[in-house]
Design an enzyme around this catalytic site. Sequence first.
Site, short mmCIF file in Angstrom:
data_model
loop_
_atom_site.label_atom_id
_atom_site.label_comp_id
_atom_site.label_asym_id
_atom_site.label_seq_id
_atom_site.Cartn_x
_atom_site.Cartn_y
_atom_site.Cartn_z
N GLU A 263 0.89 -1.16 0.00
CA GLU A 263 0.00 0.00 0.00
C GLU A 263 0.92 1.20 0.00
OE1 GLU A 263 -1.36 2.98 1.35
OE2 GLU A 263 -2.32 2.07 3.11
N CYS A 300 -2.62 7.67 4.82
CA CYS A 300 -2.68 7.23 3.43
C CYS A 300 -3.88 7.84 2.72
CB CYS A 300 -2.84 5.71 3.35
SG CYS A 300 -1.87 4.81 4.55
#
Lengths: 526, 526
Positions: A263, A300
């Site tokens: 990720e 994120c």
Amino acid sequence: MIDGAILIGAELRQAETRFTSVDPATGETLKPNVSSAGPADVADACALAAAAAPAYAATDPETRAAFLERIADAIAAIGDPLIARAMQETGLPRARLEGERGRTVGQLRLFAQVVRQGDWLDATIDPALPDRQPLPRPDLRRLNLPVGPVAVFGASNFPLAFSVAGGDTASALAAGCPVVVKGHPAHPGTGELVARAVRDAVAAAGLPAGVFSYLPGETNALGEALVADPRIKAVGFTGSRGGGLALMRIAAGREEPIPVYAEMSSINPVILFPAALAARGEALAPAFVQSLTMGAGQFCTNPGLVLGVASPELDRFVEAAGKALSESQPATMLSPGIHASFEKGVDALAGHNAVTQVARGQVGEGVNQAVGALFVTDASAFLADRALGHEVFGSSSIVIRCRDLAEIGTVIASLEGQLTATIQIDDADADAVRGLLPILAERVGRILANGWPTGVEVSHAMVHGGPFPATSDGRTTSVGTAAIYRFLRPVCFQNIPEGLLPEAISDANPWSIARRVDGKREASTR
Amino acid sequence: MIDGAILIGAELRQAETRFTSVDPATGETLKPNVSSAGPADVADACALAAAAAPAYAATDPETRAAFLERIADAIAAIGDPLIARAMQETGLPRARLEGERGRTVGQLRLFAQVVRQGDWLDATIDPALPDRQPLPRPDLRRLNLPVGPVAVFGASNFPLAFSVAGGDTASALAAGCPVVVKGHPAHPGTGELVARAVRDAVAAAGLPAGVFSYLPGETNALGEALVADPRIKAVGFTGSRGGGLALMRIAAGREEPIPVYAEMSSINPVILFPAALAARGEALAPAFVQSLTMGAGQFCTNPGLVLGVASPELDRFVEAAGKALSESQPATMLSPGIHASFEKGVDALAGHNAVTQVARGQVGEGVNQAVGALFVTDASAFLADRALGHEVFGSSSIVIRCRDLAEIGTVIASLEGQLTATIQIDDADADAVRGLLPILAERVGRILANGWPTGVEVSHAMVHGGPFPATSDGRTTSVGTAAIYRFLRPVCFQNIPEGLLPEAISDANPWSIARRVDGKREASTR
């Protein structure tokens, strides 16, 4: 107890090569200094994990679930020393870290429920059809088995929920895979406290020690050696794009390539639709700034891009957001390196001749402080320079003025894969939304309306993933219960006698799990 | 109608560069010569597929299922000319090709059922919890969406079931992905007949023409350009290890890496357990030889390796198998290239100083004839030379004499990933099987008892996959209904108003599909 140890299964090791972490709020070096795991440690941890894999894969759901709950209990039992150490190492405030601890133990307990419930096995039975013409059908039974030892890379921005015993570790252990963690060098004390808790849980559960190992270190070589080890069968990673791409290259170049779940990078576009913008543009601004500056923007899912149709309403939103941001307080970033990257990214935007700076946040005392930044530009400038679409990790965002909804669509279509897209909409925007939703759905893992992308629920329906480069593998999620499927592979058993079948697909079905029989789902017998 | 055309959606094109195929039974060149698709054709097909993707992704299950059934009907409607052409191009006998046609249309119809049933959507709803403390939970809804245009590489050994409208195409279309097929150059006439049938079905269903294109060609550059095209989002391939690895490298090196589902190479170990060997070793031999020589041994699941404990019983099996093989008839192989590779592989085994040739089959008239081959060696020799574990595509197999069951385990543990493992067992073998099953399950996608690996059922529980290098991605299957999941990715919708939600996860649930709500599976309302 923190003494800078490497944990190879139950064994504690001290290395001669050491490294240190710093308190980002003060720049002071923290004690103790920490062992740098080397090639022999990697090899030993992987050998132990491979040796433990068959026995751990064979654990029944209750044993495995109870083990996950033991880990949760052991982490909770560390108590305030864990929070205090994490505060020192990350600069994150107490409330945030207490919340993150709750999420960490909560997701371990949720995976325990998932393991017991058994849907993850995807048990599927096609009974024999001995009289079928022209050929009989054999008895076919399929279930999911763990892929084998998993390498997990701790993330800096979630020192608990996405580090040593975070989402990747929890889902891999739930799947029945031993885990070798490469600890993040920015929070080695926090990492060691949690690693020792997991180690205690392994012992208390009577599992082979190789189910879990912990390798602290600060070199890229450590992580590279771990991913290259032939006994590792999958990788979980949360971090930078450069780091993730490097691991993907190593994994693809192995004699046996393995999946990497990295990720990596996302700017999380927010689209202000015209009716919503007209009705509540100014009210949206402070909420946007709150999402942008939360945790110094180190999420994120931080909203790094805002799209709207150029209009007086958009101007008012920008003005109000600038005002809110200019009043925002600075916050300590996770590490000097992250702070330096943030400053570099913000300076590049500020110096870009097609970009206007709207506002900066309050400047404060101390080192490694994130001072929020908001910029504005036009769609044509954004489309002309791909660098404007790169993530600046931290509380920086850029508003893109578009000619019309069609140009918003053009900008979205130009974006790389993203974790999220946020739409601010009112009823009157429905037709416009319908036109853009398919383009958005192609590019993101989660679409949310009338909220903000920060804050990721750990649940069954969550997707924290997205097309490359948001992640390396857009078919998966790293948050939520579906994360378990990353570490499973199907195996079919054909005409195997009942006494030799795995329990999940035996006639006896001792775990009483729900199964699909002849294409039809049967309910659990519990 | 076969005129060597390229099909770019509805458009038929003829290229100046042409190639020809041969009748492998005679070596004669077949007519017509065929267009070699070039870079412009690849780009046009991909552009058309990308343009068609949103509309095709948005089709409701009934429309998509009816389209798959139309394709099945259109292929069936070609009638005998399809079988006659496939016989000419592949050397395969009529009965085999008629059976394969049945499988091809059957799997299209099975995927139509799967599409209607809706489990593939994995519709999952976590309702909002507005009063939850400390934070409310938003409304979260997840479903699977198609990944986008898929490149499919036709396989030579299944000119219908794993070629133009075979398993990869059927599962990709079922998932909602447009397909661009790179036709196999060994059966271009068969390919074109089927491609035209698919094109007719696209038109009859009123779908955008870009849902399907067909690119015949014989160069590696064609396939490489297709995989490198940025509009392609996943790849299905069945073929050689070298070919699959090349596509994996291209896919991993793209600016946006994409998944490759390559089914490449397997020697499918057969383990003769002691009690079964003692009870019926000689009876097993002719059945083994039948599986080995079926279709000239040109199956991915061909039994290329037999393991047993060195014993008089194993000697008798080898002797009986040698006798059966020596009486076996030769069979035409698929192409001169495959025949040459087979001969080379068999010659290498025959000339290996640690390998003994047990028997060869009958030598016949004509070109490109597979003459079966059986060899024997010891485990120590096998373990000392990895080349002995490489696939020889065709009717060649090698028996490994092992000291004891432990050495059988050592040999299995030394093997690369495999599609299947076969165990011949009696009741008295149960404990020995229990010891080896975990090692087998780690290395294969399907374990079958008291049968033979050739013959792959198209059903829900089937796994035709396995760890690398059996496939590039051991988390998947290329045969059976679970193949659809290769071409899907999850997307989460958070707090999206009912009127904007995808049907599958709307409150209205107009398709009446089964969904998981708050972690619990609800039955379909149909």
